[in-house]
Design an enzyme around this catalytic site. Structure first.
Site, mmCIF file in Angstrom:
data_model
loop_
_atom_site.group_PDB
_atom_site.id
_atom_site.type_symbol
_atom_site.label_atom_id
_atom_site.label_comp_id
_atom_site.label_asym_id
_atom_site.label_seq_id
_atom_site.Cartn_x
_atom_site.Cartn_y
_atom_site.Cartn_z
ATOM 1 N N ASP A 166 -11.956 -0.389 13.145
ATOM 2 C CA ASP A 166 -12.304 -0.359 11.721
ATOM 3 C C ASP A 166 -13.757 -0.741 11.485
ATOM 4 O O ASP A 166 -14.409 -1.345 12.336
ATOM 5 C CB ASP A 166 -11.383 -1.329 10.961
ATOM 6 C CG ASP A 166 -9.950 -0.834 10.954
ATOM 7 O OD1 ASP A 166 -9.734 0.330 10.595
ATOM 8 O OD2 ASP A 166 -9.052 -1.615 11.341
ATOM 9 N N CYS A 219 -12.056 -8.087 14.874
ATOM 10 C CA CYS A 219 -10.945 -8.175 13.909
ATOM 11 C C CYS A 219 -11.298 -7.529 12.572
ATOM 12 O O CYS A 219 -12.347 -7.800 12.009
ATOM 13 C CB CYS A 219 -10.585 -9.638 13.697
ATOM 14 S SG CYS A 219 -9.346 -9.859 12.418
ATOM 15 N N CYS A 265 -5.100 -17.729 13.565
ATOM 16 C CA CYS A 265 -4.626 -17.087 14.797
ATOM 17 C C CYS A 265 -4.941 -18.031 15.954
ATOM 18 O O CYS A 265 -5.872 -18.832 15.859
ATOM 19 C CB CYS A 265 -5.390 -15.790 15.050
ATOM 20 S SG CYS A 265 -5.275 -14.614 13.709
ATOM 21 N N ARG A 287 7.130 0.093 2.352
ATOM 22 C CA ARG A 287 6.844 -1.078 3.189
ATOM 23 C C ARG A 287 5.698 -1.892 2.614
ATOM 24 O O ARG A 287 4.864 -1.358 1.880
ATOM 25 C CB ARG A 287 6.518 -0.674 4.627
ATOM 26 C CG ARG A 287 5.381 0.318 4.757
ATOM 27 C CD ARG A 287 5.574 1.173 6.022
ATOM 28 N NE ARG A 287 4.465 2.076 6.273
ATOM 29 C CZ ARG A 287 4.369 3.296 5.738
ATOM 30 N NH1 ARG A 287 5.258 3.724 4.870
ATOM 31 N NH2 ARG A 287 3.349 4.083 6.038
ATOM 32 N N ARG A 306 -9.823 -8.188 9.844
ATOM 33 C CA ARG A 306 -9.695 -9.188 8.769
ATOM 34 C C ARG A 306 -10.570 -10.403 9.064
ATOM 35 O O ARG A 306 -10.264 -11.513 8.667
ATOM 36 C CB ARG A 306 -8.234 -9.625 8.616
ATOM 37 C CG ARG A 306 -7.337 -8.553 8.102
ATOM 38 C CD ARG A 306 -6.103 -9.077 7.385
ATOM 39 N NE ARG A 306 -5.345 -7.934 6.938
ATOM 40 C CZ ARG A 306 -4.260 -7.455 7.564
ATOM 41 N NH1 ARG A 306 -3.789 -8.072 8.627
ATOM 42 N NH2 ARG A 306 -3.647 -6.394 7.111
ATOM 43 N N LYS A 355 -3.332 4.685 6.628
ATOM 44 C CA LYS A 355 -3.564 5.216 7.983
ATOM 45 C C LYS A 355 -3.268 6.708 8.024
ATOM 46 O O LYS A 355 -2.320 7.161 7.380
ATOM 47 C CB LYS A 355 -2.600 4.562 8.972
ATOM 48 C CG LYS A 355 -2.907 3.139 9.297
ATOM 49 C CD LYS A 355 -1.937 2.645 10.364
ATOM 50 C CE LYS A 355 -2.088 1.153 10.548
ATOM 51 N NZ LYS A 355 -1.746 0.400 9.336
ATOM 52 N N ARG A 387 0.822 -1.212 0.000
ATOM 53 C CA ARG A 387 0.000 0.000 0.000
ATOM 54 C C ARG A 387 0.865 1.276 0.000
ATOM 55 O O ARG A 387 0.523 2.256 -0.619
ATOM 56 C CB ARG A 387 -0.874 -0.022 1.264
ATOM 57 C CG ARG A 387 -2.022 0.947 1.275
ATOM 58 C CD ARG A 387 -2.731 0.945 2.640
ATOM 59 N NE ARG A 387 -2.777 -0.333 3.305
ATOM 60 C CZ ARG A 387 -3.777 -1.197 3.225
ATOM 61 N NH1 ARG A 387 -4.837 -0.911 2.500
ATOM 62 N NH2 ARG A 387 -3.733 -2.351 3.890
ATOM 63 N N TYR A 388 1.963 1.242 0.744
ATOM 64 C CA TYR A 388 2.842 2.411 0.869
ATOM 65 C C TYR A 388 4.158 2.103 0.145
ATOM 66 O O TYR A 388 4.568 0.951 0.068
ATOM 67 C CB TYR A 388 3.162 2.681 2.346
ATOM 68 C CG TYR A 388 1.956 2.797 3.255
ATOM 69 C CD1 TYR A 388 1.256 3.993 3.362
ATOM 70 C CD2 TYR A 388 1.539 1.715 4.021
ATOM 71 C CE1 TYR A 388 0.164 4.101 4.215
ATOM 72 C CE2 TYR A 388 0.447 1.817 4.874
ATOM 73 C CZ TYR A 388 -0.237 3.010 4.965
ATOM 74 O OH TYR A 388 -1.305 3.108 5.810
ATOM 75 N N ASP A 435 -7.593 4.045 9.850
ATOM 76 C CA ASP A 435 -7.295 3.461 8.548
ATOM 77 C C ASP A 435 -8.441 3.888 7.638
ATOM 78 O O ASP A 435 -9.594 3.490 7.864
ATOM 79 C CB ASP A 435 -7.249 1.927 8.670
ATOM 80 C CG ASP A 435 -5.935 1.381 8.176
ATOM 81 O OD1 ASP A 435 -5.571 1.698 7.029
ATOM 82 O OD2 ASP A 435 -5.284 0.662 8.953
ATOM 83 N N CYS A 463 -10.292 -12.363 17.638
ATOM 84 C CA CYS A 463 -10.809 -11.164 18.288
ATOM 85 C C CYS A 463 -12.142 -10.823 17.624
ATOM 86 O O CYS A 463 -12.234 -10.841 16.387
ATOM 87 C CB CYS A 463 -9.827 -10.013 18.105
ATOM 88 S SG CYS A 463 -8.132 -10.506 18.438
HETATM 89 S S1 SF4 Z 1 -7.049 -8.915 15.268
HETATM 90 FE FE1 SF4 Z 1 -7.579 -10.501 13.770
HETATM 91 S S2 SF4 Z 1 -5.626 -11.074 12.842
HETATM 92 FE FE2 SF4 Z 1 -5.139 -10.029 14.769
HETATM 93 S S3 SF4 Z 1 -5.024 -11.676 16.323
HETATM 94 FE FE3 SF4 Z 1 -7.106 -10.872 16.372
HETATM 95 S S4 SF4 Z 1 -8.214 -12.264 15.003
HETATM 96 FE FE4 SF4 Z 1 -6.043 -12.535 14.522
#
Ligand code: SF4
Length: 351
Positions: free
Chosen positions: A271, A110, A103, A94, A112, A315, A90-91, A308, A107
């Site tokens: 987000d 999340c 994972c 980096r 994603r 960001k 994206r940048y 973001d 979360c």
């Molecule tokens: S925010 Fe998403 S990618 Fe990061 S640890 Fe939690 S579930 Fe996994």
């Protein structure tokens, strides 16, 4: 104790009520659940009346079925910038490298969540080689950020091979790993894992942590192992309603990070991921919280509050409370400003 991945296991562990199971099954069909034994233990220790910060971050909730009109499947626009599979560029200086889609925990906010935990996939050998070739072909890439999925969920041997491959790309001078592992599955931070992280280039570990109560003794010990090995640690936190959106909770978290030799780096505005509106504060609330940190907490405790921009535009810092404004001074050539101190008192500054 084993890792909990289903609503039946949550029910058996007494973490959800039987009358909620139908709705929660709908949630878990859409978004993966995973609770390591370490987190299960921590949830069991949470006391009613406190913020229940761990429970809220990891247990599925029927509010996740509410999708607000502004929410998106790819809220930060990763796909727009996917150079080759697993690389988001994206940048200019980096890129992200996402070697794994899983994972140890999922979360509930999340960004994603449409992608992680859907299948237990990691990039194949060929896909990884294509990712490295892409990075090699882009001489402006100075830093590679391993994210995902959680890169420390990889076996140490595989992670070390990957890091050494990056180490051999001359223009890549810095590698950063974003992870939750030290805080949710601390036992993975073994000597073997620490040795796997040792490369010639500068390597940073960015810990995702959202509440001071995450820092139990095994977590502090896992972070100490990383720092004692000479690997600098920084943090990323998501601003979450009902979890860390008070000056005390946020300040306490920042101090806990600093005490553990982790420099607060980013505070992310939550987000626009689908089904996460119950976690989002307003930007104004976030800015007020940042103002409350300034002055009342050491400079080491100040993260950069970032948004973001949806659609992949990157960001931007959004914490800047306007502490000064230009003043008109008639007949004077000097520049004059009205400056506000951290207690809200105004002063004149002339230069
Ligand atoms: S925010 Fe998403 S990618 Fe990061 S640890 Fe939690 S579930 Fe996994």
């Amino acid at each position: 104790m084993t890792t909990i991945r289903t609503t039946a296991q949550l029910l058996e562990a007494g973490m959800i009520e039987p009358e909620k199971i139908k709705k929660l099954e709908e949630v878990t069909k859409k978004f993966a659940v995973s609770l390591t034994p370490q987190l299960t233990e921590l949830i069991n220790l949470e006391v009613t009346g406190t913020s229940m910060a761990i429970r809220k971050q990891f247990l599925p909730d029927e509010q996740e079925l509410i999708v607000n009109a502004a929410e998106l499947k790819d809220p930060i626009g990763d796909t727009v910038f996917e150079g080759v599979k697993g690389v988001v560029h994206r940048y200019p200086d980096r890129c992200l490298l996402m070697p794994i889609n899983t994972c140890p925990v999922y979360c509930r906010f999340c960004f994603r969540r449409e992608k992680v935990g859907k299948n237990d996939s990691a990039l194949t050998k060929e896909e990884l080689e294509r990712a490295f070739s892409y990075i090699e072909s882009q001489p402006k890439i100075w830093e590679v950020i391993l994210t995902g999925g959680d890169p420390l969920f990889l076996k140490p041997k595989k992670l070390n091979e990957l890091l050494n491959r990056l180490d051999r790309i001359p223009h890549v001078e810095v590698v950063r790993i974003h992870t939750r592992v030290p805080a949710v599955d601390s036992a993975r931070i073994t000597e073997e894992m620490i040795n796997a992280l040792k490369i010639n280039k500068a390597l940073y570990v960015a810990l995702h942590a959202n509440h001071a109560s995450e820092f139990t003794e095994p977590v502090r010990a896992a972070c100490a192992k990383i720092v004692n090995a000479g690997i600098p640690m920084i943090s990323q936190t998501v601003l979450l309603k009902g979890i860390n959106d008070t000056p005390e909770a946020l300040g306490d978290l920042m101090r806990t990070l600093v005490k553990n030799r982790i420099k607060p780096y980013y505070l992310h505005h939550a987000d626009l991921a689908e089904g996460t509106s119950h976690f989002r504060t307003t930007l104004e609330e976030g800015r007020h919280l940042m103002k409350s940190l300034w002055g009342n907490y050491s400079g080491l405790c100040q993260p950069t509050y970032v948004l973001d921009i949806p659609g992949g535009h990157g960001k931007v810092p959004v914490s800047c409370h306007q502490y000064f404004s230009a003043e008109e001074v008639s007949g004077s050539a000097a520049e004059s400003y009205r400056v506000e101190d951290y207690q809200g008192k105004f002063h004149s500054y002339k230069a």
